[in-house]
Design a protein around this motif. Structure first.
Motif, PDB file in Angstrom:
ATOM      1  N   PHE A   1       0.793  -1.214   0.000  1.00 53.02           N
ATOM      2  CA  PHE A   1       0.000   0.000   0.000  1.00 53.02           C
ATOM      3  C   PHE A   1       0.831   1.273   0.000  1.00 53.02           C
ATOM      4  N   VAL A   2       2.131   1.165  -0.136  1.00 54.89           N
ATOM      5  CA  VAL A   2       3.003   2.331  -0.193  1.00 54.89           C
ATOM      6  C   VAL A   2       3.091   2.796  -1.641  1.00 54.89           C
ATOM      7  N   GLU A   3       2.818   4.083  -1.850  1.00 53.97           N
ATOM      8  CA  GLU A   3       2.896   4.624  -3.197  1.00 53.97           C
ATOM      9  C   GLU A   3       4.321   5.081  -3.472  1.00 53.97           C
ATOM     10  N   PRO A   4       4.700   5.086  -4.740  1.00 56.11           N
ATOM     11  CA  PRO A   4       6.058   5.551  -5.061  1.00 56.11           C
ATOM     12  C   PRO A   4       6.247   7.000  -4.626  1.00 56.11           C
ATOM     13  N   GLN A   5       7.435   7.302  -4.111  1.00 58.42           N
ATOM     14  CA  GLN A   5       7.720   8.637  -3.588  1.00 58.42           C
ATOM     15  C   GLN A   5       7.903   9.662  -4.711  1.00 58.42           C
TER      16      GLN A   5
END
Length: 127
Positions: free
Chosen positions: A96-100
């Protein structure tokens, strides 16, 4: 899954009233109704149940207990199980981490000035 957890943790009691060997009433949520032999026990003219005879009615109560503890301690797991849980949680969180950094290839590009509105001139509108 929630239904399985709910059914495994609920405990309930089944009450049954027997008159002799026959089942008179059974109840899951309340008290059972008797067959009325208590009234006849007080009556001296009764031939089925009297003071000299053993009581012919009986009540039976069956209790089914649910599971009380559902939480397993992390310390009670073996080393391999602890590693599996840690790896699973780490990979699940990373889903669930989006690209920075976002690539914006058009940041130096400015659109041309709008001379005339072609959609209004041609009367083509998206509905």
């Amino acid at each position: 899954m929630a239904l399985i957890v709910l059914l495994s943790t609920v405990s309930f009691t089944v009450d049954s009233h027997y008159c002799g060997d026959t089942l008179v009433d059974s109840s899951l949520f309340g008290h059972v109704e008797t067959c009325g032999m208590e009234v006849q026990q007080n009556n001296a003219f009764s031939s089925e149940c009297n003071i000299s005879k053993k009581d012919c009615c009986s009540d039976e109560q069956v209790t089914i207990k649910g599971q009380d503890t559902l939480k397993t301690s992390f310390d009670k797991l073996e080393r391999g199980q602890q590693l599996f849980v840690a790896a699973f949680v780490h990979t699940y969180i990373l889903l669930f981490v989006e690209p920075q950094a976002e690539l914006n290839s058009y940041k130096d590009y400015t659109p041309p000035p709008l001379v005339r509105d072609i959609q209004v001139l041609d009367q083509t509108f998206l509905i």
